[in-house]
Design an enzyme around this catalytic site. Structure first.
Site, short mmCIF file in Angstrom:
data_model
loop_
_atom_site.label_atom_id
_atom_site.label_comp_id
_atom_site.label_asym_id
_atom_site.label_seq_id
_atom_site.Cartn_x
_atom_site.Cartn_y
_atom_site.Cartn_z
CG HIS A 140 49.92 50.28 44.76
ND1 HIS A 140 50.71 51.05 45.58
CD2 HIS A 140 50.12 48.99 45.16
CE1 HIS A 140 51.36 50.28 46.44
NE2 HIS A 140 51.01 49.01 46.20
CD GLU A 141 48.60 45.78 43.77
OE1 GLU A 141 49.65 45.12 43.58
OE2 GLU A 141 48.24 46.17 44.90
CG HIS A 144 53.87 46.43 43.37
ND1 HIS A 144 54.98 46.78 44.10
CD2 HIS A 144 52.81 46.58 44.22
CE1 HIS A 144 54.62 47.13 45.33
NE2 HIS A 144 53.30 47.03 45.42
CD GLU A 215 53.59 47.68 48.98
OE1 GLU A 215 52.61 48.36 48.63
OE2 GLU A 215 53.85 46.57 48.47
#
Length: 279
Positions: A140-141, A144, A215
């Site tokens: 997930h990071e 980003h 997100e």
């Protein structure tokens, strides 16, 4: 609500301080519309760009993150190897990997560019989650970072700040103008500050909306990288563990709020899970 208030207050305070500094230096926004727009852009983007360039340093200092240069444990080696493998899939330079001490499970990514970034995880995340769930959080990071969210968020903040300053000056110019065409300097400055605070709050709603969308996008990126079940499991784990980050870091963390709000940087965990299940 405290985090949200401080987030909004910090951005508005930066705009006000920059305006005061420029006024003290004798740099003003008088002139034509073009000059005013240029002045507004300088004020609007300066704080955002400085924050972006200093983001890794600020992040490390805020949470006391320790960058893993040489792994000392098997767990640290696994973290580095996992991030390196995910970075290769994104065709990115491997971000710095750090651990910070906190009982709450959380993680965040930051950095001035896609190839100059930092991914940090809390000790609470490593203690409370399985390897599969931690892998999903890292993915997930990494999403980003790969999506360039830090830079994009900075640009959006700069653009909305520019229009906040521009519109507040236009209105102040109209209100402070006397019947003889002269202008009260004190009234002009006071009115422009008041409208800057008001418009700053409204503009922050745009930034918050974008933050919530990024997100969802990062969740989808993680699901593509490691599979939706792992990401769903990680989010479900977060539901049972309250999390906290310093106010200035909240928008970069993985954890979300318990309910949706126009002032939330993250969608609710339930909505994020539902979105992943629909993929």
């Amino acid at each position: 609500m405290k985090r949200i208030f401080l987030f909004l207050a910090t951005n508005i305070a930066v705009l006000v301080v920059i305006n005061i500094v420029l006024a003290v230096l004798g740099i003003n926004s008088r002139g034509g519309t073009g000059s005013l727009l240029a002045y507004s852009a300088v004020v609007g983007f300066t704080g955002s760009i400085i924050s972006l360039l200093m983001s890794k340093f600020i992040a490390k200092q805020s949470v006391g993150a320790e960058v893993i240069d040489t792994p000392r444990t098997e767990e640290e080696a696994w973290l580095l190897n996992t991030v390196e493998a995910q970075a290769r899939q994104w065709n990115l330079k491997t971000p710095e990997v750090a651990i910070y001490h906190s009982p709450e499970p959380n993680a965040f990514a930051t950095g001035a560019s896609r190839n100059s970034s930092l991914i940090a995880v809390s000790t609470g995340l490593l203690d409370h989650m399985t390897r599969d769930e931690v892998e999903a959080v890292l993915a997930h990071e990494m999403a980003h970072v790969g999506n360039g969210d830090m830079v994009t968020l900075t640009l959006i903040q700069g653009v909305v700040n520019t229009f906040v300053v521009f519109l507040s000056r236009i209105i102040a110019n109209l209100i402070a103008r006397n019947n003889d065409g002269s202008q009260s300097q004190g009234t002009y400055f006071l009115v422009s500050m008041v409208f800057q605070i008001l418009f700053g709050f409204l503009a922050s709603l745009i930034v918050m909306w974008f933050s919530r969308q990024r997100e969802y996008r990062a969740d989808a990126g993680a699901a593509k990288l490691v599979g939706a079940p792992k990401m769903i499991s990680a989010l479900q784990r977060l539901k049972g563990n309250p999390v906290d980050l310093p106010e200035e870091m909240n928008a970069m963390g993985i954890a979300g709020d318990t309910r949706d709000s126009l002032l939330s940087t993250h969608p609710s965990l339930d909505n994020r899970i539902a979105r992943l299940k629909s993929l």
